[in-house]
Scaffold this active site. Structure first.
Site, PDB file in Angstrom:
ATOM      1  CE1 TYR A  98      27.245  25.168 -23.043  1.00  0.00           C
ATOM      2  CE2 TYR A  98      26.102  26.808 -24.355  1.00  0.00           C
ATOM      3  CZ  TYR A  98      27.214  26.402 -23.661  1.00  0.00           C
ATOM      4  OH  TYR A  98      28.292  27.238 -23.582  1.00  0.00           O
ATOM      5  CG  ASP A 150      35.958  32.046 -24.597  1.00  0.00           C
ATOM      6  OD1 ASP A 150      35.602  31.721 -25.747  1.00  0.00           O
ATOM      7  OD2 ASP A 150      35.415  32.965 -23.942  1.00  0.00           O
ATOM      8  CG  ASP A 206      31.381  28.252 -23.885  1.00  0.00           C
ATOM      9  OD1 ASP A 206      31.624  28.936 -24.896  1.00  0.00           O
ATOM     10  OD2 ASP A 206      30.943  28.730 -22.819  1.00  0.00           O
ATOM     11  CG  ASP A 222      40.623  19.203 -12.963  1.00  0.00           C
ATOM     12  OD1 ASP A 222      40.672  18.295 -13.819  1.00  0.00           O
ATOM     13  OD2 ASP A 222      40.585  18.969 -11.738  1.00  0.00           O
ATOM     14  CE  LYS A 261      36.395  17.353 -11.981  1.00  0.00           C
ATOM     15  NZ  LYS A 261      37.776  17.685 -11.607  1.00  0.00           N
TER      16      LYS A 261
HETATM   17  C1  IPM Z   1      30.094  30.354 -28.023  1.00  0.00           C
HETATM   18  C2  IPM Z   1      29.327  31.314 -27.156  1.00  0.00           C
HETATM   19  C3  IPM Z   1      27.933  30.762 -26.916  1.00  0.00           C
HETATM   20  C4  IPM Z   1      28.067  29.425 -26.214  1.00  0.00           C
HETATM   21  C5  IPM Z   1      27.009  31.723 -26.135  1.00  0.00           C
HETATM   22  C6  IPM Z   1      26.880  33.062 -26.809  1.00  0.00           C
HETATM   23  C7  IPM Z   1      25.661  31.118 -25.866  1.00  0.00           C
HETATM   24  O1  IPM Z   1      30.001  31.542 -25.972  1.00  0.00           O
HETATM   25  O2  IPM Z   1      29.656  30.095 -29.168  1.00  0.00           O
HETATM   26  O3  IPM Z   1      31.137  29.865 -27.589  1.00  0.00           O
HETATM   27  O4  IPM Z   1      28.174  29.376 -24.987  1.00  0.00           O
HETATM   28  O5  IPM Z   1      28.013  28.417 -26.894  1.00  0.00           O
HETATM   29 MG    MG Z   2      31.914  30.641 -25.874  1.00  0.00          MG
END
Ligand code: IPM
Ligand code: MG
Length: 364
Positions: A142, A249, A245, A221, A189
């Site tokens: 990032y 999710d 990240d 993975d 990884k």
């Molecule tokens: C999160 C989001 C952000 C990230 C995006 C919006 C840049 O997905 O906070 O998880 O990737 O960190």
């Molecule tokens: Mg995210």
């Protein structure tokens, strides 16, 4: 207790859900006799439209001089579909994380019993799952060097970590593990990436200071698979920015919906609290977004930044009660949910406030 809180609604449903998060904080202030002073600041697409800058200096100044921040989300489809736009809402988010030194992102995956059926994963696999992610937030790909070469035909992003960046979050994660089930899984990884090999060796060194915590190391993975196959096998998960990240999710599905997951970003000074979901422009303005992630973020704020454990728990209990009474937003409803129990954003937020009030009255 007197505290200053900055609300950063951001874009899309960010505005709708932080309205509920703020209401809950106001309710807590009223019921428990605190004084919370609110201010608001711009970030994201709205900030670009108003000032040309996704994170105006004025917003940063406000954030640096408050006691905690409640944040919504940033993003706009206009940018997603045009990768050439040079100024983007997400830049504001990343700059904010860096400028405020928010290097540790805590994402608790807590499954409310009432939502066992809302997940697409089998209830018997899910029951009892309780995971706390520590996602590193100010390093990795990032923030590494990036660019284009070869006449713009080649692009690169650098995955980079330094020892101190791994150490400081690892200590936080181990300390958290000590207060939980004393298990920490570090995800990397290391079979391929040099930055992961550094990550792993630093975590192994830090682990020596916490002999009561059982550590294992897993490739990302394999961790992605194991999360779905046996989520109960995880306690604290420590990982880098990009892997964190993606995995969080995925893990949100354990909790039934992205709309339920709160997060805390902490580091050098002020703490920032936000749902893990994004700006969700597909449902923006419809009043149907789930405010519970923002409300649960407010609960984390009360606990972590202000040390108000009882107040924080009363928010979580109010959410639990609201769910127990059968109320749902659309994202967590199923075919058995009666129509009249499916609430919009605002009403759901008000329900939680009512529950806080009722339980306070009952105690008096
Ligand atoms: C999160 C989001 C952000 C990230 C995006 C919006 C840049 O997905 O906070 O998880 O990737 O960190
Ligand atoms: Mg995210």
């Amino acid at each position: 207790m007197k505290k200053k809180i900055v609300i950063l609604p951001g874009d899309g449903i960010g505005k709708e859900v932080t309205t509920s998060g703020k209401k809950v904080l106001e309710q807590i202030a009223e019921c428990f006799g605190h004084e919370f002073i609110f201010d608001e600041a711009l970030i994201g697409h709205d900030a670009i439209e108003a000032t040309g800058n996704p994170l105006p200096d004025e917003s940063l100044v406000k954030m640096k001089s408050c006691d905690a921040i409640l944040f919504g989300a940033v993003g706009h489809p206009k940018y997603d579909n045009d990768p050439t736009l040079p100024v983007r809402p997400e830049q504001g988010l990343l700059k904010m994380r860096k400028e405020l030194g928010l290097y540790a992102n805590l994402r608790p995956i807590k499954l409310f019993d009432e939502l066992l059926e809302a997940s697409s994963i089998k209830p018997e696999v899910l029951r009892g799952a309780d995971i706390l992610f520590f996602r590193e937030l100010t390093g990795d790909v990032y923030f590494g060097e990036r660019g284009r070469t070869n006449n713009n035909d080649t692009a690169f992003d650098t995955m980079i970590y330094s020892r101190y960046e791994v150490e400081r979050i690892a200590h936080k994660a181990f300390k958290a593990a000590q207060t939980r089930r004393k298990k920490l899984t570090s995800v990397d990884k290391a079979n391929v990436l040099e930055s992961s090999r550094l990550w792993r060796s630093v975590v192994q060194e830090v682990a020596k200071h916490y002999p009561d915590v059982v550590v294992d190391h897993m490739f990302v993975d394999a961790a992605a698979m194991k999360l779905i196959q046996n989520p109960r096998s995880f306690d604290v998960v420590l990982t880098g920015n990009l892997f964190g990240d993606i995995l969080t999710d995925e893990a949100s599905q354990i909790a039934g919906s992205m709309g339920m997951l709160a997060s805390a970003s902490i580091g050098d000074a002020v703490g920032l609290y936000e749902p893990i979901h994004g700006s969700a422009h597909d449902i923006t303005g419809k009043g149907i977004a789930n405010p519970l992630a923002s409300i649960l973020s407010a609960a984390l704020l009360l606990d972590i930044s202000f040390g108000l454990k009882e107040e924080s728990e009363s928010v979580i209990r109010a959410v639990e009660k609201t769910l127990k009474e059968g109320y749902r937003t659309r994202d967590i409803a199923d075919e058995h949910t009666p129509q009249e129990k499916i609430l919009g954003t605002e009403v759901m937020g008000n329900m939680v406030c009512n529950q806080i009030r009722i339980s306070q009255l009952a105690e008096k």
